[in-house]
Design a protein around this motif. Structure first.
Motif, PDB file in Angstrom:
ATOM      1  N   ASP A 202       0.817  -1.214   0.000  1.00  5.22           N
ATOM      2  CA  ASP A 202       0.000   0.000   0.000  1.00  5.22           C
ATOM      3  C   ASP A 202       0.852   1.266   0.000  1.00  5.22           C
TER       4      ASP A 202
ATOM      5  N   PHE B 200       2.599   1.583  -3.433  1.00  3.14           N
ATOM      6  CA  PHE B 200       1.623   1.994  -4.441  1.00  3.14           C
ATOM      7  C   PHE B 200       1.303   3.486  -4.300  1.00  3.14           C
ATOM      8  N   ALA B 201       1.092   3.937  -3.076  1.00  6.09           N
ATOM      9  CA  ALA B 201       0.800   5.353  -2.829  1.00  6.09           C
ATOM     10  C   ALA B 201       1.971   6.232  -3.260  1.00  6.09           C
TER      11      ALA B 201
ATOM     12  N   ALA C 292       1.767   6.521  -7.001  1.00  5.63           N
ATOM     13  CA  ALA C 292       0.634   7.360  -7.408  1.00  5.63           C
ATOM     14  C   ALA C 292       0.938   8.841  -7.216  1.00  5.63           C
TER      15      ALA C 292
ATOM     16  N   TYR D 257       0.368  -9.274  -6.076  1.00  4.47           N
ATOM     17  CA  TYR D 257      -0.422  -8.067  -5.812  1.00  4.47           C
ATOM     18  C   TYR D 257      -1.544  -7.764  -6.813  1.00  4.47           C
TER      19      TYR D 257
ATOM     20  N   VAL E 277      -4.871  -7.661  -5.027  1.00  2.00           N
ATOM     21  CA  VAL E 277      -4.850  -6.601  -4.010  1.00  2.00           C
ATOM     22  C   VAL E 277      -5.058  -5.238  -4.658  1.00  2.00           C
ATOM     23  N   VAL E 278      -4.353  -4.978  -5.749  1.00  2.00           N
ATOM     24  CA  VAL E 278      -4.410  -3.652  -6.377  1.00  2.00           C
ATOM     25  C   VAL E 278      -5.780  -3.375  -6.986  1.00  2.00           C
TER      26      VAL E 278
ATOM     27  N   GLY F  15      -8.656  -3.638  -5.863  1.00  2.00           N
ATOM     28  CA  GLY F  15      -9.538  -2.947  -4.934  1.00  2.00           C
ATOM     29  C   GLY F  15      -9.192  -1.489  -4.699  1.00  2.00           C
ATOM     30  N   ARG F  16      -8.110  -1.013  -5.282  1.00  2.00           N
ATOM     31  CA  ARG F  16      -7.643   0.360  -5.082  1.00  2.00           C
ATOM     32  C   ARG F  16      -7.777   1.216  -6.339  1.00  2.00           C
ATOM     33  N   LEU F  17      -8.472   0.699  -7.342  1.00  2.00           N
ATOM     34  CA  LEU F  17      -8.488   1.337  -8.656  1.00  2.00           C
ATOM     35  C   LEU F  17      -9.901   1.577  -9.162  1.00  2.00           C
ATOM     36  N   ARG F  18     -10.002   2.542 -10.067  1.00  4.27           N
ATOM     37  CA  ARG F  18     -11.225   2.677 -10.852  1.00  4.27           C
ATOM     38  C   ARG F  18     -11.069   1.719 -12.028  1.00  4.27           C
TER      39      ARG F  18
ATOM     40  N   SER G  90      -6.482   6.617 -10.185  1.00  2.73           N
ATOM     41  CA  SER G  90      -5.791   5.427 -10.696  1.00  2.73           C
ATOM     42  C   SER G  90      -6.787   4.514 -11.399  1.00  2.73           C
TER      43      SER G  90
END
Length: 175
Positions: A54, A57-58, A61, A74, A77-78, A80-83, A105
């Motif tokens: 996390d 990734f941040a 970004a 990953y 995992v990733v 769930g953090r994206l559009r 993202s």
């Protein structure tokens, strides 16, 4: 070819474990040169960077990266953090490509499209029939959805983690 300047540099990277021997940095630099752009492509291993996924990734970004590739472990995992705009990629639940835009993202899955294209190049329109697929992780998820699109009559899933195989089976039934 025109002279390249630092303003032509595109910052890209690969986040994953066990990627030290990856040829992705070289491939992306060469692709950039073929298109008149300088590419810096970083190998980003969370343990080596001293960060968890996390935090790394941040950092990407917020740190000027145009995009990253994401690999084991990953990809799920990733997601769930994206559009994710593509409903198929949402259903797959794994992304291997991330673009950083001013709006946020965005996630993509080229494992799916690459598998389907490679299958069709070798086997044409012939359906796969019954398939035993070993592995239900990020790539496995993409390949399983690809097999459905190609007309597989049956997919048997095997994974060391039975819950992963069951989860993928449920996702395939919903698709």
């Amino acid at each position: 070819m025109k002279d390249l300047t630092m303003t032509d540099t595109i910052l890209l990277g690969l986040i994953g474990d066990n990627i030290a021997a990856s040829q992705s940095p070289r491939l992306h630099r060469l692709a950039g040169l073929q298109n008149g752009r300088r590419v810096r492509y970083d190998s980003l291993i969370p343990a080596v960077e001293g960060l968890d996924f996390d935090a790394l990734f941040a950092r990407c970004a917020a740190g000027g990266y145009r995009g990253i590739n994401v690999t084991y472990p990953y990809k799920e995992v990733v997601a769930g953090r994206l559009r994710i705009d593509d409903p198929l990629v949402k259903a797959i639940g794994a992304c291997n490509t991330v673009l950083f835009d001013p709006e946020g993202s965005r996630g993509f899955n080229t494992d799916y499209s690459g598998f389907v294209a490679a299958y069709r190049r070798v086997r044409g329109e012939r359906a796969p029939g019954a398939v035993l697929m070993i592995g239900a992780g990020g790539v496995g998820r993409a390949v399983a959805f690809g097999l459905i699109a190609l007309g597989a009559t049956e997919i048997r899933l095997a994974d060391r983690d039975a819950a992963k195989a069951d989860g993928l089976a449920d996702a395939l039934r919903r698709a």
